[in-house]
Design an enzyme around this catalytic site. Structure first.
Site, PDB file in Angstrom:
ATOM      1  N   LYS A   1       0.869  -1.190   0.000  1.00  0.00           N
ATOM      2  CA  LYS A   1       0.000   0.000   0.000  1.00  0.00           C
ATOM      3  C   LYS A   1       0.891   1.220   0.000  1.00  0.00           C
ATOM      4  CE  LYS A   1      -3.863   2.221   0.343  1.00  0.00           C
ATOM      5  NZ  LYS A   1      -3.505   2.867  -0.948  1.00  0.00           N
TER       6      LYS A   1
ATOM      7  N   GLN B   1       7.212   3.809   3.988  1.00  0.00           N
ATOM      8  CA  GLN B   1       5.801   3.425   4.019  1.00  0.00           C
ATOM      9  C   GLN B   1       5.572   2.157   4.840  1.00  0.00           C
ATOM     10  OE1 GLN B   1       3.916   5.569   1.607  1.00  0.00           O
ATOM     11  NE2 GLN B   1       2.185   5.048   2.907  1.00  0.00           N
TER      12      GLN B   1
ATOM     13  N   LYS C   1       5.303   3.424   8.414  1.00  0.00           N
ATOM     14  CA  LYS C   1       4.119   4.292   8.531  1.00  0.00           C
ATOM     15  C   LYS C   1       2.843   3.460   8.569  1.00  0.00           C
ATOM     16  CE  LYS C   1       4.020   7.547   5.447  1.00  0.00           C
ATOM     17  NZ  LYS C   1       3.720   8.522   4.354  1.00  0.00           N
TER      18      LYS C   1
ATOM     19  N   LYS D   1       5.383   1.719  -3.089  1.00  0.00           N
ATOM     20  CA  LYS D   1       5.328   3.065  -3.684  1.00  0.00           C
ATOM     21  C   LYS D   1       5.552   2.929  -5.180  1.00  0.00           C
ATOM     22  CE  LYS D   1       4.842   7.354  -2.280  1.00  0.00           C
ATOM     23  NZ  LYS D   1       4.134   7.848  -1.083  1.00  0.00           N
TER      24      LYS D   1
ATOM     25  N   GLY E   1      -2.682   8.146  -4.323  1.00  0.00           N
ATOM     26  CA  GLY E   1      -2.012   9.313  -4.893  1.00  0.00           C
ATOM     27  C   GLY E   1      -0.776   9.728  -4.107  1.00  0.00           C
ATOM     28  N   ASP E   2      -0.021  10.598  -4.674  1.00  0.00           N
ATOM     29  CA  ASP E   2       1.109  11.265  -4.011  1.00  0.00           C
ATOM     30  C   ASP E   2       1.362  12.522  -4.843  1.00  0.00           C
ATOM     31  OD1 ASP E   2       3.261  10.651  -1.770  1.00  0.00           O
ATOM     32  OD2 ASP E   2       4.410  11.431  -3.443  1.00  0.00           O
TER      33      ASP E   2
ATOM     34  N   THR F   1      -4.475  13.595   5.212  1.00  0.00           N
ATOM     35  CA  THR F   1      -3.041  13.700   5.536  1.00  0.00           C
ATOM     36  C   THR F   1      -2.764  15.015   6.270  1.00  0.00           C
ATOM     37  OG1 THR F   1      -2.574  12.430   3.544  1.00  0.00           O
ATOM     38  CG2 THR F   1      -0.714  13.521   4.607  1.00  0.00           C
TER      39      THR F   1
ATOM     40  N   ASN G   1      -1.898  19.098  -1.676  1.00  0.00           N
ATOM     41  CA  ASN G   1      -2.882  18.417  -0.837  1.00  0.00           C
ATOM     42  C   ASN G   1      -2.529  18.512   0.646  1.00  0.00           C
ATOM     43  OD1 ASN G   1      -3.403  15.690   0.666  1.00  0.00           O
ATOM     44  ND2 ASN G   1      -5.091  15.929  -0.760  1.00  0.00           N
TER      45      ASN G   1
ATOM     46  N   SER H   1      -7.014   5.759   3.726  1.00  0.00           N
ATOM     47  CA  SER H   1      -6.975   4.832   2.579  1.00  0.00           C
ATOM     48  C   SER H   1      -7.318   3.423   3.047  1.00  0.00           C
ATOM     49  CB  SER H   1      -5.576   4.807   1.950  1.00  0.00           C
ATOM     50  OG  SER H   1      -5.392   5.877   1.060  1.00  0.00           O
TER      51      SER H   1
HETATM   52  P1  NDP Z   1       0.923  17.755  -4.230  1.00  0.00           P
HETATM   53  O1  NDP Z   1       1.330  17.356  -5.593  1.00  0.00           O
HETATM   54  O2  NDP Z   1      -0.508  17.967  -3.930  1.00  0.00           O
HETATM   55  O3  NDP Z   1       1.717  19.071  -3.776  1.00  0.00           O
HETATM   56  C1  NDP Z   1       3.100  19.109  -3.745  1.00  0.00           C
HETATM   57  C2  NDP Z   1       3.524  20.518  -3.386  1.00  0.00           C
HETATM   58  O4  NDP Z   1       4.929  20.503  -3.152  1.00  0.00           O
HETATM   59  C3  NDP Z   1       3.279  21.518  -4.505  1.00  0.00           C
HETATM   60  O5  NDP Z   1       3.001  22.757  -3.940  1.00  0.00           O
HETATM   61  C4  NDP Z   1       4.605  21.527  -5.245  1.00  0.00           C
HETATM   62  O6  NDP Z   1       4.865  22.721  -5.956  1.00  0.00           O
HETATM   63  C5  NDP Z   1       5.564  21.394  -4.075  1.00  0.00           C
HETATM   64  N1  NDP Z   1       6.820  20.789  -4.527  1.00  0.00           N
HETATM   65  C6  NDP Z   1       6.961  19.612  -5.174  1.00  0.00           C
HETATM   66  N2  NDP Z   1       8.246  19.395  -5.458  1.00  0.00           N
HETATM   67  C7  NDP Z   1       8.920  20.457  -4.986  1.00  0.00           C
HETATM   68  C8  NDP Z   1      10.281  20.823  -4.979  1.00  0.00           C
HETATM   69  N3  NDP Z   1      11.221  20.020  -5.514  1.00  0.00           N
HETATM   70  N4  NDP Z   1      10.618  22.008  -4.376  1.00  0.00           N
HETATM   71  C9  NDP Z   1       9.676  22.803  -3.830  1.00  0.00           C
HETATM   72  N5  NDP Z   1       8.363  22.513  -3.825  1.00  0.00           N
HETATM   73  C10 NDP Z   1       7.998  21.358  -4.391  1.00  0.00           C
HETATM   74  O7  NDP Z   1       1.540  16.626  -3.258  1.00  0.00           O
HETATM   75  P2  NDP Z   1       1.107  16.269  -1.786  1.00  0.00           P
HETATM   76  O8  NDP Z   1       0.704  17.476  -1.037  1.00  0.00           O
HETATM   77  O9  NDP Z   1       0.202  15.100  -1.862  1.00  0.00           O
HETATM   78  O10 NDP Z   1       2.501  15.710  -1.197  1.00  0.00           O
HETATM   79  C11 NDP Z   1       3.415  16.549  -0.501  1.00  0.00           C
HETATM   80  C12 NDP Z   1       4.328  15.669   0.342  1.00  0.00           C
HETATM   81  O11 NDP Z   1       3.541  14.923   1.274  1.00  0.00           O
HETATM   82  C13 NDP Z   1       5.137  14.629  -0.419  1.00  0.00           C
HETATM   83  O12 NDP Z   1       6.354  14.416   0.270  1.00  0.00           O
HETATM   84  C14 NDP Z   1       4.280  13.367  -0.301  1.00  0.00           C
HETATM   85  O13 NDP Z   1       5.048  12.191  -0.453  1.00  0.00           O
HETATM   86  C15 NDP Z   1       3.790  13.526   1.125  1.00  0.00           C
HETATM   87  N6  NDP Z   1       2.593  12.787   1.490  1.00  0.00           N
HETATM   88  C16 NDP Z   1       1.433  12.890   0.776  1.00  0.00           C
HETATM   89  C17 NDP Z   1       0.303  12.199   1.183  1.00  0.00           C
HETATM   90  C18 NDP Z   1      -1.011  12.349   0.508  1.00  0.00           C
HETATM   91  O14 NDP Z   1      -1.995  11.778   1.002  1.00  0.00           O
HETATM   92  N7  NDP Z   1      -1.127  13.112  -0.575  1.00  0.00           N
HETATM   93  C19 NDP Z   1       0.354  11.263   2.333  1.00  0.00           C
HETATM   94  C20 NDP Z   1       1.581  11.311   3.081  1.00  0.00           C
HETATM   95  C21 NDP Z   1       2.663  12.028   2.633  1.00  0.00           C
HETATM   96  P3  NDP Z   1       4.516  22.829  -7.543  1.00  0.00           P
HETATM   97  O15 NDP Z   1       3.024  22.912  -7.611  1.00  0.00           O
HETATM   98  O16 NDP Z   1       5.204  24.063  -7.986  1.00  0.00           O
HETATM   99  O17 NDP Z   1       5.056  21.588  -8.196  1.00  0.00           O
HETATM  100  O1  2IT Z   2       3.016   8.853   1.484  1.00  0.00           O
HETATM  101  C1  2IT Z   2       1.865   8.423   1.692  1.00  0.00           C
HETATM  102  O2  2IT Z   2       1.537   7.936   2.780  1.00  0.00           O
HETATM  103  C2  2IT Z   2       0.872   8.556   0.618  1.00  0.00           C
HETATM  104  N1  2IT Z   2       1.176   9.112  -0.426  1.00  0.00           N
HETATM  105  C3  2IT Z   2      -0.508   7.996   0.803  1.00  0.00           C
HETATM  106  C4  2IT Z   2      -0.529   6.531   0.512  1.00  0.00           C
HETATM  107  C5  2IT Z   2      -1.892   5.871   0.496  1.00  0.00           C
HETATM  108  O3  2IT Z   2      -1.900   4.688   0.152  1.00  0.00           O
HETATM  109  O4  2IT Z   2      -2.908   6.487   0.823  1.00  0.00           O
END
Ligand code: NDP
Ligand code: 2IT
Length: 448
Positions: free
Chosen positions: A93, A114, A117, A129, A168-169, A212, A243, A381
């Site tokens: 997952k 993961q 987590k 992943k 998603g991620d 998240t 997100n 999830s």
């Molecule tokens: P999104 O795609 O929704 O948003 C990512 C954000 O980070 C955007 O604002 C993006 O900017 C910015 N970003 C991406 N790469 C860079 C970079 N190299 N330098 C600066 N800013 C950057 O992703 P999420 O919010 O889902 O994910 C954010 C983090 O949280 C990641 O590490 C992800 O693995 C983690 N995460 C996400 C989960 C989820 O449920 N979505 C769960 C647990 C962890 P721009 O728009 O300009 O690209």
């Molecule tokens: O990093 C993470 O925990 C995620 N991107 C969410 C993974 C999931 O299966 O909901």
């Protein structure tokens, strides 16, 4: 068969020899293994079963070609991946990330994190992943949809509701999950909950989108409560505008905090008046447009735009790095400390560098690691999987309550396993609490 006690440096050297150039993966392993060694070295059956060697080698890595046509009918080729890291406690997952920088090392680091987590959530979920080195920025909806369809044309062979359940991620939200899910359904003729983070019309779970970011703030609140402190009245600096960042900002504001920054890959906004729900809604809408920069926020609202910079120099009480890995280095931590920050909680996966973590430890800051603090997303999830399997839907309130309970339990497990005379080491607590569950299952199933 080896019963010898494990030396960390030798272990890491051997891992690096076997996995050359995988820096992000080495970094993630280096941050976890030192906390586990005392347990492994004191447990002969874990050493005999080579638990650490097995835990740091993925069960399998699938990599494949993804062909797709752009709007001008030009054919492009990307590389897709799925790292199925460990399924000792449940099906693989973890999320899918579409970004040009995606490579095997990045997905191994994310898959490795993961495992711990997912174990912390208390749900039966293994670690995985995936993603692709595809850049959706500036691409039309049609192009992104065709990419998702082509990616799933191969991935469908390797996933399934009892095998591997992606979500998603970065750059993969409910829109992309919808296209991936639809393609899976058309190819297999199975309506299975094989992806999570789906829209509500396809069996998605209420509150998964928010989970998240909300969970990060709930975890922060538990950490503060442990210190006899509260979030209301605190000033927060948040990075990211996706997100995790927008939903962390949303709950923090609702809980009485003032959020003064967000950022993206182009720079950050500093809003001295503080974000409001209306401003966050604007950010969500604006950033949903392919390639949109956060810079436009400064024109829309009364705020400063700082190009090509991260927000760590802005005075605050709490920092929440919610964008991406290694976005907060030693200099950023020192700037935060100099400006009065006392607490850092990771919303992103591994957003602080190894050097930054050392600076945090040296300054004795309150620190919440991502694998615990951002586990709310994968936890919901897990609940989405259950509701799909039972062919029912849970209400928003039921899921919100369940998320709250899980974040409290994760906090308490980290506090229990990370307790020391100097206070709670949440990183150590998260690593050990997650490991204990997975190692027990790996040991119980034996080795061929
Ligand atoms: P999104 O795609 O929704 O948003 C990512 C954000 O980070 C955007 O604002 C993006 O900017 C910015 N970003 C991406 N790469 C860079 C970079 N190299 N330098 C600066 N800013 C950057 O992703 P999420 O919010 O889902 O994910 C954010 C983090 O949280 C990641 O590490 C992800 O693995 C983690 N995460 C996400 C989960 C989820 O449920 N979505 C769960 C647990 C962890 P721009 O728009 O300009 O690209
Ligand atoms: O990093 C993470 O925990 C995620 N991107 C969410 C993974 C999931 O299966 O909901």
């Amino acid at each position: 068969m080896t019963h010898d006690k494990i030396d960390f440096d030798e272990f890491l050297e051997s891992l690096k020899r076997r996995t050359p150039g995988e820096d992000a993966f080495h970094q993630a392993v280096s941050e976890v293994v030192p906390d586990l060694l005392p347990i492994v070295n004191d447990t002969p059956q874990y050493r005999e079963a080579a638990i650490l060697d097995r835990l740091t080698e993925p069960d399998r890595i699938i990599s494949f070609r993804v062909d797709w046509r752009d709007d001008d009918n030009i054919v492009h080729v990307n590389r897709g991946y799925r790292v199925q890291f460990n399924s000792a406690i449940g099906p693989y997952k973890g999320g899918l990330r579409f970004q040009p920088s995606v490579n095997q090392s990045m997905l191994k680091f994310l898959g490795f994190e993961q495992i711990f987590k997912n174990a912390l959530t208390g749900l039966p979920l293994g670690g995985g992943k995936g993603g692709a080195d595809f850049d959706p920025s500036g691409r039309s909806e049609g192009e992104i949809m065709r990419f998702c369809q082509s990616y799933m044309q191969e991935l469908h062979r390797h996933i399934g509701p009892d095998v591997d359940i992606p979500a998603g991620d970065i750059n993969v939200g409910s829109r992309e999950i919808g296209w991936l899910f639809g393609t899976y359904r058309r190819i297999t003729n199975q309506v299975e909950g094989v992806l999570t983070g789906k829209g509500l019309s396809m069996g998605g779970a209420e509150i998964r989108t928010e989970a998240t970011g909300y969970g990060v703030v709930q975890f922060l609140c538990h950490m503060l409560a442990e210190q006899g402190d509260r979030i209301d009245g605190k000033t927060l600096v948040i990075s990211g505008a996706g997100n995790v960042a927008t939903h962390a900002a949303e709950l923090a504001i609702r809980d009485g905090a003032k959020v003064i920054t967000l950022s993206d890959s182009n720079g950050y906004i500093h809003d001295r008046n503080g974000l409001t729900q209306e401003k966050i809604d604007w950010v969500k809408d604006h950033k949903s447009k392919s390639g949109a920069s956060l810079e436009a926020y400064a024109d829309e609202f009364d705020a400063t735009w700082c190009a090509d910079a991260a927000p760590w120099g802005v005075p605050c009480d709490v920092a929440l790095p919610c964008a991406t890995e290694n976005e907060l280095g030693k200099d950023g931590v020192n700037a935060l400390i100099d400006n009065g920050c006392t607490t850092i909680v990771e919303g992103a996966n591994m957003p602080t560098t190894a050097e930054a973590k050392k600076a945090i430890r040296d300054a004795d800051l309150l620190f919440g690691p991502g694998k615990a603090a951002n586990a709310g997303g994968v936890a919901v999830s897990g609940l989405e999987i259950s509701q799909n399997r039972q062919r029912r839907t849970q209400t928003r309130q039921e899921l919100a309550d369940a998320l709250k309970d899980i974040m409290q339990t994760i906090h308490d497990s980290c506090a229990e396993f990370g307790q020391s005379k100097a206070g709670i080491n949440y990183t150590k607590g998260a690593n050990i609490a997650g490991f204990t569950k997975v190692a027990e299952a790996m040991h119980a199933e034996g080795v061929t």
